[in-house]
Scaffold this motif. Structure first.
Motif, PDB file in Angstrom:
ATOM      1  N   LYS A 155       0.839  -1.180   0.000  1.00  0.00           N
ATOM      2  CA  LYS A 155       0.000   0.000   0.000  1.00  0.00           C
ATOM      3  C   LYS A 155       0.887   1.247   0.000  1.00  0.00           C
ATOM      4  N   SER A 206       1.978   4.704   1.179  1.00  0.00           N
ATOM      5  CA  SER A 206       1.841   5.401   2.448  1.00  0.00           C
ATOM      6  C   SER A 206       2.395   6.809   2.312  1.00  0.00           C
ATOM      7  N   ARG A 207       1.508   7.796   2.302  1.00  0.00           N
ATOM      8  CA  ARG A 207       1.944   9.191   2.203  1.00  0.00           C
ATOM      9  C   ARG A 207       2.690   9.609   3.470  1.00  0.00           C
ATOM     10  N   LYS A 208       2.223   9.133   4.630  1.00  0.00           N
ATOM     11  CA  LYS A 208       2.871   9.455   5.903  1.00  0.00           C
ATOM     12  C   LYS A 208       4.335   8.992   5.879  1.00  0.00           C
ATOM     13  N   LYS A 209       4.565   7.771   5.461  1.00  0.00           N
ATOM     14  CA  LYS A 209       5.928   7.245   5.409  1.00  0.00           C
ATOM     15  C   LYS A 209       6.720   7.897   4.279  1.00  0.00           C
ATOM     16  N   THR A 210       6.053   8.260   3.207  1.00  0.00           N
ATOM     17  CA  THR A 210       6.728   8.949   2.110  1.00  0.00           C
ATOM     18  C   THR A 210       7.223  10.317   2.574  1.00  0.00           C
ATOM     19  N   PHE A 257       6.046  -0.884   2.391  1.00  0.00           N
ATOM     20  CA  PHE A 257       5.036  -0.022   1.787  1.00  0.00           C
ATOM     21  C   PHE A 257       5.604   0.502   0.475  1.00  0.00           C
ATOM     22  N   GLU A 287       0.564  16.439   9.923  1.00  0.00           N
ATOM     23  CA  GLU A 287       1.668  15.602   9.427  1.00  0.00           C
ATOM     24  C   GLU A 287       3.019  16.226   9.756  1.00  0.00           C
TER      25      GLU A 287
END
Length: 160
Positions: free
Chosen positions: A8, A10-14, A46, A113
């Protein structure tokens, strides 16, 4: 990086990777190929949002002085030379998302964020600094948006 169909995005991890990429640019002779090799070779559970990361990196680099000016305006008690670089980068991500990213991300999401990024890379004190600066900035965001539209219009007049 090897992505499976089950990975999936992941914008947070990106965003975390983006801060690391920007941080590397500050402290090393930045080489995108080496960064990608070090960070993307089969290391994640991810799928990074590469388009977002590329666009954000390019905007932040191109608008670096604008971003620093905004941070200075809303953080007059802080010296940018001594402020934690991870706080500056967290602020840069949020400011860029709110002002210049093509995709519309709600400002509250960008602010939250950025707070999470500051906590992740430093400590809980950072979250208060980042939160205070971004909330002050957000109260005046229309002024910055109008200023940006005005400068774009002037630029177009010169180019025509």
């Amino acid at each position: 990086m090897y992505c499976t169909p089950y990975m999936k995005v992941s914008r947070k991890k990106t965003r975390r990777l983006l801060v690391q990429q920007l941080y590397a640019r500050i402290y090393t002779h930045y080489n995108e190929a080496l960064f990608n090799e070090a960070f993307f070779e089969d290391r994640f559970d991810f799928a990074p949002d590469r388009e977002y990361m590329k666009e954000m990196f390019e905007i932040i680099v191109a608008r670096q002085q604008n971003i620093l000016d905004i941070i200075s305006k809303y953080a007059p008690k802080f010296d940018l030379e001594t402020m934690q670089k991870t706080n500056i980068l967290s602020l840069a991500v949020a400011i860029t998302e709110m002002l210049w990213l093509k995709e519309e991300i709600p400002a509250k999401v960008s602010i939250n964020e950025a707070i999470d990024l500051s906590k992740y890379f430093w400590d809980d004190t950072s979250k208060n600094i980042v939160n205070g600066i971004l909330n002050s900035f957000y109260k005046n965001i229309n002024m910055h948006l109008e200023k940006d539209i005005e400068s774009q219009t002037k630029l177009q007049l010169f180019c025509d």
